[in-house]
Scaffold this motif. Structure first.
Motif, PDB file in Angstrom:
ATOM      1  N   PHE A   3       0.842  -1.194   0.000  1.00 13.30           N
ATOM      2  CA  PHE A   3       0.000   0.000   0.000  1.00 13.30           C
ATOM      3  C   PHE A   3       0.873   1.238   0.000  1.00 13.30           C
ATOM      4  O   PHE A   3       1.932   1.263   0.619  1.00 13.30           O
ATOM      5  CB  PHE A   3      -0.899   0.034   1.241  1.00 13.30           C
ATOM      6  N   ARG A   4       0.357   2.188  -0.619  1.00 10.82           N
ATOM      7  CA  ARG A   4       1.079   3.464  -0.636  1.00 10.82           C
ATOM      8  C   ARG A   4       0.614   4.302   0.557  1.00 10.82           C
ATOM      9  O   ARG A   4      -0.580   4.384   0.837  1.00 10.82           O
ATOM     10  CB  ARG A   4       0.765   4.227  -1.905  1.00 10.82           C
ATOM     11  N   THR A   5       1.513   4.785   1.259  1.00 14.55           N
ATOM     12  CA  THR A   5       1.141   5.667   2.368  1.00 14.55           C
ATOM     13  C   THR A   5       0.958   7.086   1.839  1.00 14.55           C
ATOM     14  O   THR A   5       1.732   7.548   1.006  1.00 14.55           O
ATOM     15  CB  THR A   5       2.210   5.681   3.469  1.00 14.55           C
TER      16      THR A   5
END
Length: 146
Positions: A3-5
């Motif tokens: 996941f991209r923060t």
């Protein structure tokens, strides 16, 4: 799965306008505030039928006599009620005023309505001995009768 923060944005508050308002309020209160130099001395002036309002002169000699007969010259209390002490205090104040270039300042005597006649007469006598011929007595205007 990766996941991209999300990048967190730092929140800030711009205080410039708040500081401007505070400075404007400060300037407003500084400009509109008046100071009464005799506000701490409570006297009840005698009344008179006619009243002449003297011009507001900053270079006048202001002599107050409160209800207990204490003398104040330009807001400063005289050491005691003896005429010699009052003479020396008024003479010193006149010398200080003349050193500043204020020759023959007018004298304003403000005496409490309950003060003895002798206290006022002593002040007037000393003013005469010092050559102060331009003096006035502070009063309040009485209610007019129809």
């Amino acid at each position: 799965m990766k996941f991209r923060t999300r990048e967190r944005r730092e929140s800030t508050v711009d205080l410039t306008s708040l500081i401007d308002v505070v400075f404007m309020l400060l300037i407003f209160f500084m400009v509109t505030t008046t100071f009464d130099k005799n506000a701490q001395i409570k006297i009840e002036l005698p009344t008179a039928e006619t009243m002449v309002v003297p011009s507001d002169q900053n270079d006048k000699l202001d002599l107050l006599i409160d209800g207990q007969g204490r003398y104040y010259i330009n807001g400063r209390e005289v050491l005691n009620n003896k005429p010699e002490t009052l003479f020396q205090a008024m003479s010193q104040t006149l010398d200080d005023m003349q050193a500043k270039g204020q020759n023959a300042p007018p004298l304003l005597i403000s005496a409490d309505a309950g003060v003895s006649y002798q206290s006022v007469l002593t002040a007037m006598d000393i003013a005469g001995r010092l050559g102060l011929t331009n003096f006035s007595m502070a009063t309040t205007e009485s209610a007019r009768k129809p």
